[in-house]
Design an enzyme around this catalytic site. Structure first.
Site, PDB file in Angstrom:
ATOM      1  N   SER A  52      50.756  51.359  29.126  1.00  0.00           N
ATOM      2  CA  SER A  52      50.065  50.603  30.177  1.00  0.00           C
ATOM      3  C   SER A  52      48.570  50.917  30.196  1.00  0.00           C
ATOM      4  O   SER A  52      47.798  50.197  30.824  1.00  0.00           O
ATOM      5  CB  SER A  52      50.687  50.872  31.546  1.00  0.00           C
ATOM      6  OG  SER A  52      50.550  52.235  31.900  1.00  0.00           O
ATOM      7  N   HIS A  53      48.160  52.000  29.526  1.00  0.00           N
ATOM      8  CA  HIS A  53      46.733  52.342  29.509  1.00  0.00           C
ATOM      9  C   HIS A  53      46.226  52.638  28.102  1.00  0.00           C
ATOM     10  O   HIS A  53      45.224  53.314  27.924  1.00  0.00           O
ATOM     11  CB  HIS A  53      46.461  53.495  30.485  1.00  0.00           C
ATOM     12  CG  HIS A  53      46.650  53.048  31.901  1.00  0.00           C
ATOM     13  ND1 HIS A  53      47.891  52.980  32.499  1.00  0.00           N
ATOM     14  CD2 HIS A  53      45.764  52.571  32.809  1.00  0.00           C
ATOM     15  CE1 HIS A  53      47.760  52.500  33.720  1.00  0.00           C
ATOM     16  NE2 HIS A  53      46.489  52.246  33.942  1.00  0.00           N
ATOM     17  N   HIS A 191      50.251  49.025  38.115  1.00  0.00           N
ATOM     18  CA  HIS A 191      49.883  47.607  38.034  1.00  0.00           C
ATOM     19  C   HIS A 191      49.919  47.150  36.570  1.00  0.00           C
ATOM     20  O   HIS A 191      50.338  46.029  36.257  1.00  0.00           O
ATOM     21  CB  HIS A 191      48.475  47.429  38.626  1.00  0.00           C
ATOM     22  CG  HIS A 191      48.124  46.021  38.936  1.00  0.00           C
ATOM     23  ND1 HIS A 191      47.412  45.231  38.059  1.00  0.00           N
ATOM     24  CD2 HIS A 191      48.379  45.249  40.022  1.00  0.00           C
ATOM     25  CE1 HIS A 191      47.242  44.033  38.599  1.00  0.00           C
ATOM     26  NE2 HIS A 191      47.819  44.021  39.793  1.00  0.00           N
ATOM     27  N   ASP A 193      51.914  48.090  34.258  1.00  0.00           N
ATOM     28  CA  ASP A 193      53.300  47.820  33.838  1.00  0.00           C
ATOM     29  C   ASP A 193      53.800  46.487  34.387  1.00  0.00           C
ATOM     30  O   ASP A 193      54.624  45.819  33.752  1.00  0.00           O
ATOM     31  CB  ASP A 193      54.221  48.956  34.287  1.00  0.00           C
ATOM     32  CG  ASP A 193      54.119  50.151  33.345  1.00  0.00           C
ATOM     33  OD1 ASP A 193      53.809  49.943  32.154  1.00  0.00           O
ATOM     34  OD2 ASP A 193      54.333  51.280  33.810  1.00  0.00           O
TER      35      ASP A 193
HETATM   36  P1  NDP Z   1      55.770  56.905  34.985  1.00  0.00           P
HETATM   37  O1  NDP Z   1      56.595  56.518  36.146  1.00  0.00           O
HETATM   38  O2  NDP Z   1      56.074  56.326  33.667  1.00  0.00           O
HETATM   39  O3  NDP Z   1      55.815  58.488  34.787  1.00  0.00           O
HETATM   40  C1  NDP Z   1      55.398  59.349  35.806  1.00  0.00           C
HETATM   41  C2  NDP Z   1      55.598  60.789  35.375  1.00  0.00           C
HETATM   42  O4  NDP Z   1      56.986  61.093  35.384  1.00  0.00           O
HETATM   43  C3  NDP Z   1      55.105  61.083  33.956  1.00  0.00           C
HETATM   44  O5  NDP Z   1      54.541  62.348  33.929  1.00  0.00           O
HETATM   45  C4  NDP Z   1      56.391  61.006  33.131  1.00  0.00           C
HETATM   46  O6  NDP Z   1      56.356  61.798  31.955  1.00  0.00           O
HETATM   47  C5  NDP Z   1      57.403  61.548  34.113  1.00  0.00           C
HETATM   48  N1  NDP Z   1      58.748  61.045  33.881  1.00  0.00           N
HETATM   49  C6  NDP Z   1      59.123  59.758  33.696  1.00  0.00           C
HETATM   50  N2  NDP Z   1      60.466  59.687  33.565  1.00  0.00           N
HETATM   51  C7  NDP Z   1      60.934  60.954  33.652  1.00  0.00           C
HETATM   52  C8  NDP Z   1      62.236  61.537  33.582  1.00  0.00           C
HETATM   53  N3  NDP Z   1      63.312  60.802  33.390  1.00  0.00           N
HETATM   54  N4  NDP Z   1      62.342  62.874  33.715  1.00  0.00           N
HETATM   55  C9  NDP Z   1      61.255  63.642  33.913  1.00  0.00           C
HETATM   56  N5  NDP Z   1      59.994  63.152  33.983  1.00  0.00           N
HETATM   57  C10 NDP Z   1      59.844  61.821  33.868  1.00  0.00           C
HETATM   58  O7  NDP Z   1      54.211  56.680  35.314  1.00  0.00           O
HETATM   59  P2  NDP Z   1      53.562  55.572  36.246  1.00  0.00           P
HETATM   60  O8  NDP Z   1      54.136  54.258  35.835  1.00  0.00           O
HETATM   61  O9  NDP Z   1      53.650  55.962  37.647  1.00  0.00           O
HETATM   62  O10 NDP Z   1      52.028  55.641  35.785  1.00  0.00           O
HETATM   63  C11 NDP Z   1      51.672  55.225  34.485  1.00  0.00           C
HETATM   64  C12 NDP Z   1      50.231  55.519  34.213  1.00  0.00           C
HETATM   65  O11 NDP Z   1      49.402  54.638  34.940  1.00  0.00           O
HETATM   66  C13 NDP Z   1      49.761  56.918  34.562  1.00  0.00           C
HETATM   67  O12 NDP Z   1      49.157  57.479  33.407  1.00  0.00           O
HETATM   68  C14 NDP Z   1      48.725  56.705  35.636  1.00  0.00           C
HETATM   69  O13 NDP Z   1      47.639  57.615  35.617  1.00  0.00           O
HETATM   70  C15 NDP Z   1      48.222  55.320  35.304  1.00  0.00           C
HETATM   71  N6  NDP Z   1      47.595  54.693  36.453  1.00  0.00           N
HETATM   72  C16 NDP Z   1      46.234  54.647  36.500  1.00  0.00           C
HETATM   73  C17 NDP Z   1      45.597  54.118  37.604  1.00  0.00           C
HETATM   74  C18 NDP Z   1      44.114  54.125  37.713  1.00  0.00           C
HETATM   75  O14 NDP Z   1      43.610  53.716  38.738  1.00  0.00           O
HETATM   76  N7  NDP Z   1      43.379  54.596  36.746  1.00  0.00           N
HETATM   77  C19 NDP Z   1      46.352  53.542  38.716  1.00  0.00           C
HETATM   78  C20 NDP Z   1      47.786  53.674  38.567  1.00  0.00           C
HETATM   79  C21 NDP Z   1      48.378  54.211  37.454  1.00  0.00           C
HETATM   80  P3  NDP Z   1      56.066  61.094  30.514  1.00  0.00           P
HETATM   81  O15 NDP Z   1      54.622  60.712  30.552  1.00  0.00           O
HETATM   82  O16 NDP Z   1      56.381  62.139  29.495  1.00  0.00           O
HETATM   83  O17 NDP Z   1      56.978  59.902  30.434  1.00  0.00           O
HETATM   84  O1  PYC Z   2      47.986  50.455  36.246  1.00  0.00           O
HETATM   85  O2  PYC Z   2      47.799  50.454  38.436  1.00  0.00           O
HETATM   86  C1  PYC Z   2      47.317  50.493  37.302  1.00  0.00           C
HETATM   87  C2  PYC Z   2      45.844  50.642  37.174  1.00  0.00           C
HETATM   88  C3  PYC Z   2      44.904  50.390  38.099  1.00  0.00           C
HETATM   89  C4  PYC Z   2      43.686  50.673  37.525  1.00  0.00           C
HETATM   90  C5  PYC Z   2      43.904  51.082  36.267  1.00  0.00           C
HETATM   91  N1  PYC Z   2      45.248  51.075  36.065  1.00  0.00           N
END
Ligand code: NDP
Ligand code: PYC
Length: 341
Positions: A52-53, A191, A193
């Site tokens: 996603s990033h 977002h 995803d």
């Molecule tokens: P996920 O739900 O995919 O994962 C969240 C965390 O949980 C990760 O550390 C992941 O490890 C871990 N995890 C997932 N499944 C398991 C499991 N079954 N058992 C144990 N640990 C688990 O992430 P999100 O979808 O919430 O976020 C995705 C990305 O989006 C992040 O990198 C976040 O920083 C980014 N993001 C950025 C934003 C911005 O404003 N810049 C805004 C929102 C999100 P692993 O990575 O090893 O899967």
């Molecule tokens: O995936 O939610 C997201 C997000 C917001 C800004 C950058 N990534």
């Protein structure tokens, strides 16, 4: 967690991908320094299977730069505020170069005082958050970071979107093991995803978001077209998201997720907000013991039946990419080459 894009996969060396991304970002308006920092960040996400990033974000960087919404050449201004406090004005540029500019001073302060805070404002963060914290754990430090994004999440119990997707990332050293890292949006899904699911024509699991009428919806396009996401875990995720707004925006001087208006910049995608990073040196109180205790915790979790730690999937993808190259689709690679001209 996002699935990779569909289509035949190709593998490229990490350095080759990084160089390609750097040339795109430089060509489309970043200074050489900013392009290098963002290219490393984005190539690392792709390498680790953080789709996603990863390269998925490059067209968004390019359209944002073209819109004039972000300053790709901004030179961050670092202020040494107090013994445990560094502040950076990113001057309308990206957050990662602001972190890079302040990093040495931040680590020096954390090692002297045991703890130090980095408050970044006037910044755009469009990336995964783990690359901002994991390197601190590589050098024996504990790090926590929060960043707010753009209004697209309805607070628990409210009627309309207000919060951003507001991730929290944490990294800690672990003896004889890669750092323990987690990085998670406080929304039910990132977002990015939702966009990937919409592009692939997939439905979402229930409970992720609502449509423009506020009705529960599993259609990612309905969530993107005037709908909104929900916090993860009801009132608990909502409270964490509120905390992120306070720490990343109110404390740093950055915008809340609802405080900027990019309507006059068509193509703008990067949230103009703030970021907080807290770094702790565990060796001041605990010497080497913290990393050993961290290892003991991991062993107990595995003994309790845990099948994998957070961060472990990424490390596995990284190891594979180091052996065989970073995976992306042939279509994505062709698109990147076109953007590089
Ligand atoms: P996920 O739900 O995919 O994962 C969240 C965390 O949980 C990760 O550390 C992941 O490890 C871990 N995890 C997932 N499944 C398991 C499991 N079954 N058992 C144990 N640990 C688990 O992430 P999100 O979808 O919430 O976020 C995705 C990305 O989006 C992040 O990198 C976040 O920083 C980014 N993001 C950025 C934003 C911005 O404003 N810049 C805004 C929102 C999100 P692993 O990575 O090893 O899967
Ligand atoms: O995936 O939610 C997201 C997000 C917001 C800004 C950058 N990534």
């Amino acid at each position: 967690m996002s699935a990779p894009s569909t289509g035949p996969l190709v593998r490229v060396a990490f350095t080759e991908l990084q160089a390609l991304l750097q040339s795109i970002l430089h060509r489309h308006g970043c200074s050489a320094e900013v392009a290098a920092v963002l290219a490393h960040n984005c190539a690392s996400a792709q390498r680790d299977g953080a789709h996603s990033h990863g390269v998925f974000r490059i067209p968004g960087y390019v359209s944002t730069l073209a819109s004039g919404w972000v300053d790709g050449k901004a030179v961050p201004q670092v202020s040494d505020v107090a013994s445990g406090y560094v502040r950076v004005d990113a001057r309308g540029g990206f957050a990662q170069p602001a972190l890079a500019a302040a990093r040495e001073l931040l680590v020096q302060k954390a090692r002297q005082a045991g703890i130090a805070v980095l408050a970044i404002h006037n910044s755009h963060h469009f990336a995964a958050l783990w690359p901002d914290v994991e390197p601190f754990a590589d050098e024996g430090l504990v790090a926590l970071s929060v960043v707010n994004s753009m209004t697209c999440v309805v607070p628990h119990g409210a009627r309309k979107p207000l919060f951003g997707t507001n991730p929290i990332a944490f990294a800690a050293p672990c003896a004889g093991h890669a750092p323990i890292v987690f990085d998670m949006a406080t929304s039910a899904m990132a977002h990015g995803d939702v966009q990937i699911a919409a592009r692939a024509g997939q439905r979402l699991p229930e409970g992720m978001g609502v449509d423009a009428q506020g009705q529960p919806s599993s259609d990612p396009q309905a969530i993107l077209d005037g709908g909104a996401l929900l916090p993860f875990g009801g009132h608990k995720g909502s409270a964490l998201s509120m905390m992120v707004e306070l720490l990343a925006a109110a404390l740093t001087g950055g915008n809340f997720s609802w405080e900027f208006d990019w309507a006059s910049h068509p193509g703008a995608k990067t949230p103009w907000t703030g970021q907080l990073i807290i770094v702790i040196d565990p060796s001041l109180a605990e010497g080497e013991r913290f990393a050993l205790r961290s290892r003991a915790l991991v062993e107990q979790m595995l003994a309790a039946g845990l099948s994998r730690l957070p961060g472990e999937r990424r490390y596995r993808e990284r190891a594979l990419a180091e052996r065989e190259g970073v995976a992306l689709t042939a279509q994505e690679l062709a698109g990147l080459k076109a953007l590089a001209g």
